[in-house]
Design a protein around this motif. Structure first.
Motif, short mmCIF file in Angstrom:
data_model
loop_
_atom_site.label_atom_id
_atom_site.label_comp_id
_atom_site.label_asym_id
_atom_site.label_seq_id
_atom_site.Cartn_x
_atom_site.Cartn_y
_atom_site.Cartn_z
N GLU A 280 38.50 39.34 45.96
CA GLU A 280 39.83 38.77 45.82
C GLU A 280 40.92 39.83 45.95
OE1 GLU A 280 39.60 36.76 42.06
OE2 GLU A 280 38.84 34.93 42.98
N GLY A 281 40.53 41.04 46.30
CA GLY A 281 41.50 42.11 46.45
C GLY A 281 41.02 43.13 47.46
N PHE A 282 41.70 44.27 47.47
CA PHE A 282 41.41 45.33 48.43
C PHE A 282 40.19 46.12 47.99
CE2 PHE A 282 42.19 49.96 49.22
CZ PHE A 282 41.80 49.96 50.55
N ILE A 283 39.18 46.19 48.86
CA ILE A 283 38.01 47.02 48.61
C ILE A 283 38.28 48.41 49.17
CG2 ILE A 283 35.53 47.34 48.97
CD1 ILE A 283 36.18 44.95 47.26
N ASP A 284 38.36 49.40 48.30
CA ASP A 284 38.61 50.77 48.73
C ASP A 284 37.34 51.31 49.37
OD1 ASP A 284 39.09 53.49 49.01
OD2 ASP A 284 40.27 53.60 47.17
N PRO A 285 37.39 51.63 50.66
CA PRO A 285 36.17 52.09 51.33
C PRO A 285 35.62 53.39 50.76
CG PRO A 285 38.07 52.37 52.76
CD PRO A 285 38.53 51.57 51.59
N SER A 286 36.46 54.17 50.09
CA SER A 286 35.97 55.43 49.52
C SER A 286 35.15 55.22 48.27
CB SER A 286 37.15 56.36 49.22
OG SER A 286 37.97 55.83 48.20
N THR A 287 35.35 54.07 47.60
CA THR A 287 34.59 53.77 46.38
C THR A 287 33.73 52.53 46.52
OG1 THR A 287 36.36 52.40 45.45
CG2 THR A 287 36.45 54.77 44.98
N GLU A 288 34.02 51.72 47.56
CA GLU A 288 33.35 50.44 47.79
C GLU A 288 33.56 49.49 46.61
OE1 GLU A 288 29.28 51.19 48.83
OE2 GLU A 288 29.81 51.94 50.83
N LYS A 289 34.64 49.68 45.89
CA LYS A 289 35.00 48.82 44.77
C LYS A 289 36.42 48.30 44.97
CE LYS A 289 32.11 51.25 41.38
NZ LYS A 289 32.11 52.01 40.10
N THR A 290 36.72 47.19 44.29
CA THR A 290 38.07 46.64 44.35
C THR A 290 39.05 47.58 43.66
OG1 THR A 290 37.22 44.38 44.32
CG2 THR A 290 39.54 44.67 43.79
N ARG A 291 40.11 47.93 44.37
CA ARG A 291 41.15 48.75 43.74
C ARG A 291 42.09 47.84 42.96
NH1 ARG A 291 44.57 52.59 47.50
NH2 ARG A 291 46.02 50.86 47.79
N THR A 292 42.22 48.10 41.69
CA THR A 292 43.13 47.32 40.86
C THR A 292 44.21 48.24 40.29
OG1 THR A 292 41.70 47.61 38.92
CG2 THR A 292 41.39 45.61 40.23
N ILE A 293 45.32 47.62 39.96
CA ILE A 293 46.45 48.37 39.41
C ILE A 293 46.89 47.71 38.11
CG2 ILE A 293 47.23 49.20 41.65
CD1 ILE A 293 49.39 47.03 41.59
N PRO A 294 47.55 48.47 37.24
CA PRO A 294 47.99 47.91 35.95
C PRO A 294 49.22 47.04 36.10
CG PRO A 294 48.75 50.16 36.14
CD PRO A 294 47.89 49.91 37.35
N LEU A 295 49.38 46.11 35.19
CA LEU A 295 50.63 45.38 35.07
C LEU A 295 51.72 46.39 34.73
CD1 LEU A 295 52.16 42.67 34.96
CD2 LEU A 295 51.57 42.55 32.53
N GLU A 296 52.86 46.28 35.41
CA GLU A 296 53.91 47.30 35.31
C GLU A 296 55.27 46.61 35.19
OE1 GLU A 296 54.58 51.40 37.79
OE2 GLU A 296 54.45 49.56 38.98
N ILE A 297 55.91 46.73 34.04
CA ILE A 297 57.16 46.04 33.77
C ILE A 297 58.18 47.05 33.23
CG2 ILE A 297 58.30 44.16 32.51
CD1 ILE A 297 56.11 43.09 34.27
N THR A 298 59.37 47.06 33.80
CA THR A 298 60.44 47.90 33.27
C THR A 298 61.47 47.02 32.58
OG1 THR A 298 60.15 49.55 35.01
CG2 THR A 298 62.21 49.61 33.79
#
Length: 411
Positions: A280-298
């Motif tokens: 359901e997201g971007f698979i980083d070819p360097s790790t072969e895992k989904t790259r996830t990012i944190p929720l970020e609110i200012t």
């Protein structure tokens, strides 16, 4: 399986036989919120409800009534971006505000609008003359020369706008206003001296956008006699969402979105970013895992974002975000409703106001990470349909603000 309104695969209409948004639940949710909002305004009781929580047990407070009635919310994406800059210079804001008010003045019918516009221009000109030294002193030393050039153009442009008003050329007012506000925005950006804070250590190695960037998204429109192809100009704000915006720019440089279809377009949001296959997201070819990012609110009044928590989680029920869901075409990161740090590649643009999303009292604010606004051709977002194709997204400025670009490592 739990309902995830903006990320779960079954919300993507063309890839599942399940109902895309559980529309019945959605309508009930809107109805419940309408009733709760009315009750809250009268009684002061909490007034928002989530489709997955019982109204009686929901404890998220409504913002102060004064917030709702303090004035019309800012809905112009350019203005939102200007006010979101990490600067504190009252003098330049006093020039900016009357120039922005020209938009309201132009809503008056006929040439009568020009009387109001003239007052706006005089107020802006007076503010610039009286406060120019304070504006100049606010420029970052490394950007001072450029800022002074913009100020000269701004002064000359206001004289030109004054002449346009005197000549009663109403149709020329709005284009000149936009030009002047671009100068003001440029001056304000020249007041930012470097990146204003340190990103938390656990995210420092991720792609980060330390500043602003602009991208053009070209979309091929199908089955629409009025629109064939459209280019959307999008400004990304890394000052208030460096991780989220950096992740997106990194994916753009990988051409991740090129050739991808619009996957949801229901009049409420336009969404894309779910790749082919089970992920359901971007698979980083360097790790072969989904790259996830944190929720970020200012939050307004704070110098740096909060990470990994909604404002509701933090008990900041009355806080306002620096990048609100006010503008048509507000761009945000989709995620699993029940996992704050599950954003990856799916993105959405908000289209309409409703009981769910009234500007300045928006239940999406503080729950999803906004990281930019569509600033040109945003109205055409409403014409997009599922199956329309993103031909390309290209960075047209600000790529030098991207640090830790993983696309370069990937080659």
């Amino acid at each position: 399986m739990a309902h995830k309104p903006y990320l779960q695969k079954h919300t993507i209409q063309h890839r599942s036989n399940q109902h895309p948004l559980k529309r019945l639940d959605f309508k009930l949710k809107e109805c419940a919120i309408s009733i709760a909002l009315a009750v809250g305004l009268i009684t002061g009781m909490p007034s928002y409800a989530d489709a997955n929580v019982n109204l009686n047990s929901y404890n998220w407070a409504l913002p102060d009534l004064s917030v709702l009635i303090s004035g019309p919310p800012i809905k112009d994406p350019g203005a939102l971006l200007r006010y979101a800059l990490p600067i504190d210079n009252k003098a330049v804001r006093e020039v900016q505000k009357p120039l922005e008010d020209i938009t309201e003045s132009l809503k008056i019918a006929g040439v009568k609008a020009l009387d109001s516009v003239e007052r706006n221009v005089r107020q802006a000109s007076r503010a610039l003359k009286q406060g120019k030294s304070l504006v100049v002193s606010g420029l970052a030393e490394s950007k001072k020369e450029h800022g002074l050039e913009l100020l000269d153009k701004l002064e000359a442009g206001m004289d030109e706008l004054q002449q346009i008003v005197e000549d009663k050329k109403r149709e020329e007012v709005a284009p000149k206003q936009k030009e002047l506000l671009n100068y003001v925005g440029g001056v304000e950006e020249d007041m930012v001296d470097g990146f204003p804070y340190e990103v938390p250590e656990e995210y420092q190695s991720m792609p980060l956008l330390k500043g602003r960037a602009t991208v053009d998204m070209k979309v091929k429109v199908k089955d629409n006699p009025n629109v064939d192809e459209c280019v959307f100009r999008i400004v990304l704000d890394g000052y208030n969402a460096p991780v989220t915006a950096g992740n997106f720019v990194d994916l753009v440089e990988r051409h991740f979105y090129d050739g991808m279809e619009i996957q949801r377009a229901d009049g409420f949001v336009v969404q894309t970013g779910d790749p082919e296959g089970p992920a359901e997201g971007f698979i980083d070819p360097s790790t072969e895992k989904t790259r996830t990012i944190p929720l970020e609110i200012t939050v307004k009044g704070e110098k740096a974002p909060v990470y990994g928590a909604t404002l509701e989680d933090l008990g900041l029920y009355k806080a306002q975000t620096k990048l609100p869901f006010n503008a048509f075409g507000t761009m945000a990161m989709a995620r699993d409703e029940f996992e704050n740090n599950s954003g990856s590649s799916q993105i959405f643009w908000l289209l309409k106001e409703s009981e769910l999303t009234p500007s300045n009292a928006n239940i999406l604010d503080g729950r999803y990470a906004v990281f930019g606004y569509v600033t040109q051709n945003e109205d055409f977002l409403a014409d997009l349909k599922v199956g329309d194709v993103i031909e390309s997204i290209q960075v047209v400025s600000g790529l030098d603000n991207l640090v830790n670009p993983s696309y370069k490592i990937a080659g």
